[in-house]
Design an enzyme around this catalytic site. Structure first.
Site, PDB file in Angstrom:
ATOM      1  N   ASP A   1      56.434  63.918  62.062  1.00 53.02           N
ATOM      2  CA  ASP A   1      56.319  63.248  60.768  1.00 53.02           C
ATOM      3  C   ASP A   1      56.545  61.756  60.949  1.00 53.02           C
ATOM      4  O   ASP A   1      57.535  61.352  61.572  1.00 53.02           O
ATOM      5  CB  ASP A   1      57.401  63.770  59.808  1.00 53.02           C
ATOM      6  CG  ASP A   1      57.002  65.085  59.160  1.00 53.02           C
ATOM      7  OD1 ASP A   1      55.945  65.624  59.517  1.00 53.02           O
ATOM      8  OD2 ASP A   1      57.761  65.565  58.287  1.00 53.02           O
TER       9      ASP A   1
ATOM     10  N   LYS B   1      49.626  65.522  54.373  1.00 49.15           N
ATOM     11  CA  LYS B   1      49.979  66.634  53.491  1.00 49.15           C
ATOM     12  C   LYS B   1      49.311  66.503  52.133  1.00 49.15           C
ATOM     13  O   LYS B   1      49.256  65.424  51.557  1.00 49.15           O
ATOM     14  CB  LYS B   1      51.507  66.661  53.288  1.00 49.15           C
ATOM     15  CG  LYS B   1      52.302  67.104  54.502  1.00 49.15           C
ATOM     16  CD  LYS B   1      53.773  67.183  54.151  1.00 49.15           C
ATOM     17  CE  LYS B   1      54.676  67.278  55.366  1.00 49.15           C
ATOM     18  NZ  LYS B   1      54.611  68.577  56.056  1.00 49.15           N
TER      19      LYS B   1
ATOM     20  N   ARG C   1      61.177  85.040  63.518  1.00 51.14           N
ATOM     21  CA  ARG C   1      61.583  86.434  63.776  1.00 51.14           C
ATOM     22  C   ARG C   1      60.830  87.385  62.864  1.00 51.14           C
ATOM     23  O   ARG C   1      60.346  88.424  63.290  1.00 51.14           O
ATOM     24  CB  ARG C   1      63.082  86.592  63.523  1.00 51.14           C
ATOM     25  CG  ARG C   1      63.947  86.055  64.619  1.00 51.14           C
ATOM     26  CD  ARG C   1      64.418  87.169  65.527  1.00 51.14           C
ATOM     27  NE  ARG C   1      65.235  86.633  66.604  1.00 51.14           N
ATOM     28  CZ  ARG C   1      65.070  86.962  67.880  1.00 51.14           C
ATOM     29  NH1 ARG C   1      64.146  87.815  68.231  1.00 51.14           N
ATOM     30  NH2 ARG C   1      65.841  86.438  68.803  1.00 51.14           N
TER      31      ARG C   1
ATOM     32  N   GLY D   1      63.321  72.229  60.139  1.00 52.57           N
ATOM     33  CA  GLY D   1      64.715  72.232  60.551  1.00 52.57           C
ATOM     34  C   GLY D   1      64.939  71.989  62.026  1.00 52.57           C
ATOM     35  O   GLY D   1      66.075  72.014  62.486  1.00 52.57           O
TER      36      GLY D   1
END
Lengths: 277, 314
Positions: B45, B102, B186, B235
């Site tokens: 970003d 975006k 996951r 994150g």
């Protein structure tokens, strides 16, 4: 020698694929499809992994990223030595830029190039992603008799692709393409002659370079061509040394995580998955 | 190509140029192909030309041009929209690597504007305030490829059905906390592993349960993976976070606030690039993790008051 299948008792050559970033797993997949044992398609990230290899593929991806990472961990000089030793090297797309002696349209401050291929490439010659395309091109004679049903055309996928705008006398042109409409032709015009085609595949002795991505198609003829270059070159060199090196340079990486999924399928292969037909 | 049906778009690899000699632009193979070239790389970003240049020098495979990084969007609140095209154009001119930008979820006009700028990829992103809380953009209508976020397999396949040529996990952007990204990787990849053990007769009900098209569910089972490139996002703040995502089975990593909200952005950017390239080599990971300066401030996601951007769409 040429065109003849290698005798069974000669070990298969070991081919490295520069695995810093980009389509390296696709190249390994294509090599396996050509019959190369999986352990003979070696992912190369560090200088010591180049040992015992008979040929090297530089895949598609971002050439600046590859150059950056290769410079920082000392891989770049090792790659130069490998290429200078006369062993076959094949660059696709970003790999073509990497192999070129001169590149136009580089980032500010330029970028590290491996060099060796006496051409001038234009980075992103065909423009940005909106101008990326796929097409069928006439099969060059070098690709004939390399398996398949001698398809008169081959499928070429161009993704933010470079092109060769100038070449030295020792460079053989394998494929050209009509300039697509709307392409910036300013650099092509510099040659002072009327050009409506641009070079997209070349060979200079043991260096092969393509602006498109054979590793994204099911067509293995380009990989077969490179395998033949490698085999012929190795036969010319010391065959005994080649045999003795089969156990050298294992990857020092931790074992690959067992939960890593398989790689994306090669295009066309996936057609059989089209249940809606 | 205008008739890029669900079957074609979804399976992607249907050869549209088989008979035609004329070049085919913007086929699904070409859209997925660019994502394949980004594999094993880091997409960063950036909010201005200077940051874009730092990212390029560090070895980013692409930059995501946006007005505010997610951490600032969180702090400042308000409505987050597509960036000013002027800024995106400036960044496009400053770097040679692909430029992404975006658009708000469901805001197909923002996507049209981004396509007119001539960037390389559109992120239909939950980090911006959604423009449509029900529908996503019909991405088959565009020449440019799209990347979309997901939290599980069903969400990923719904986005692919709408024409996404690349998937990223949503994670929780702007938190510097990798826990949600791990959960989503996951979940998505775990469901594909489960799918592979299922009987074909069971797929109809499974597709209904995860609310995904049956043909895409079948294709995932057959391939043992998503039919498009799958990055991690949301994150990732350290080289170790990035390598974790790679070892878990992602094809590459998006880093948002993690770089330019840290103490030494250039060094951290380089370190994360190295970590993704050598994700399986603990020695390299150790070396690049040294002396990176301060990481971005993290947000504890056990705090229920934290806005969940990932829950903005499904």
């Amino acid at each position: 020698m040429a065109g003849e299948a290698a005798p069974v008792d000669v070990p298969a050559p070991r081919i490295g694929v520069l695995a810093i970033q980009g389509s390296f797993r696709e190249h390994c997949g294509s090599l396996r499809k050509c019959g190369l044992p999986a352990e003979h398609a070696v992912e190369v990230r560090t200088p010591d992994q180049l040992q015992g290899l008979h040929g090297l593929i530089i895949p598609g991806g971002e050439s600046t990223t590859m150059a950056n990472v290769a410079t920082r961990n000392g891989l770049l000089p090792a790659l130069k030595d490998f290429s200078a030793s006369g062993k076959p090297v094949w660059g696709t797309c970003a790999g073509l830029i990497f192999l070129a002696d001169r590149a136009l349209g580089q980032k500010k401050g330029g970028q590290a190039l491996l060099g060796g291929l006496n051409v001038t490439v234009h980075r992103n010659f065909f423009g940005s992603q909106v101008n990326s395309f796929e097409t069928e091109l006439p099969t060059p004679k070098e690709l004939q008799k390399l398996g398949g049903e001698d398809d008169p055309t081959f499928r070429a996928i161009f993704i933010r692709a470079p092109a060769i705008v100038e070449k030295g006398p020792s460079v053989d042109v394998l494929a050209q393409i009509d300039l697509p409409e709307g392409t910036t032709t300013s650099t092509a015009d510099e040659n002072g002659q009327e050009i409506n085609k641009v070079i997209i595949a070349v060979r200079q002795d043991q260096l092969l370079a393509t602006a498109f991505h054979p590793e994204l198609t099911a067509d293995t003829r380009w990989h077969s061509l490179f395998l033949r270059m490698v085999t012929e070159n190795r036969d010319k060199a010391d065959a005994a040394a080649a045999e003795g090196s089969s156990m050298s340079s294992r990857a020092r990486e931790a074992p690959a995580s067992s939960i890593r999924p398989a790689d994306l399928p090669i295009f066309k292969e996936a057609e059989k998955l089209d249940y809606l037909k | 190509m205008a008739g890029d049906s669900l079957a074609n778009g979804a399976n992607g690899h249907v050869d549209q140029a088989k008979d035609a000699k004329a070049p085919t632009k913007n086929s699904y193979a070409v859209k997925v192909g660019l994502a394949q070239m980004l594999k094993g790389g880091v997409i960063m970003d950036v909010v201005d030309v200077e940051q874009a240049r730092i990212a390029e020098e560090a070895g980013a495979v692409a930059v995501m041009a946006l007005e505010r990084v997610p951490a600032d969007i969180r702090r400042e609140g308000g409505v987050a929209r597509m960036s000013d095209p002027t800024m995106i154009k400036e960044i496009k001119q400053a770097v040679t690597i692909p430029v992404m930008a975006k658009a708000r979820i469901g805001h197909f006009v923002e996507a049209q504007i981004l396509e007119a700028i001539g960037i390389d990829y559109i992120d239909e992103s939950e980090v911006l305030t959604p423009a449509d809380d029900t529908h996503h953009i019909n991405k088959h209508n565009f020449k440019l490829p799209f990347v979309c976020g997901c939290r599980d397999l069903g969400e990923a396949l719904r986005r692919i059905a709408e024409g996404a040529a690349m998937i990223r996990t949503k994670g929780e952007a702007g938190t510097g906390n990798v826990v949600e990204a791990v959960r989503h990787v996951r979940s998505t990849l775990g469901e594909i592993r489960k799918l592979q053990t299922m009987d074909d007769d069971e797929l109809y009900v499974y597709a209904k349960e995860i609310r995904a098209p049956i043909d895409l569910v079948r294709q995932c089972k057959e391939l043992g993976r998503l039919p498009v490139v799958n990055f991690a996002a949301g994150g990732v703040a350290t080289p170790a976070d990035a390598a974790l995502m790679m070892q878990m089975g992602c094809d590459g990593v998006f880093v948002g606030s993690g770089i330019f909200k840290s103490g030494d952005p250039a060094k951290r950017a380089r370190a994360i690039v190295e970590a993704v390239a050598h994700y399986n080599d603990p020695k390299v990971l150790m070396e690049v993790s040294c002396d990176l300066g301060e990481a971005m401030v993290g947000i504890n996601l056990e705090d229920k008051r934290v806005t969940r951007m990932a829950a903005r769409s499904e």
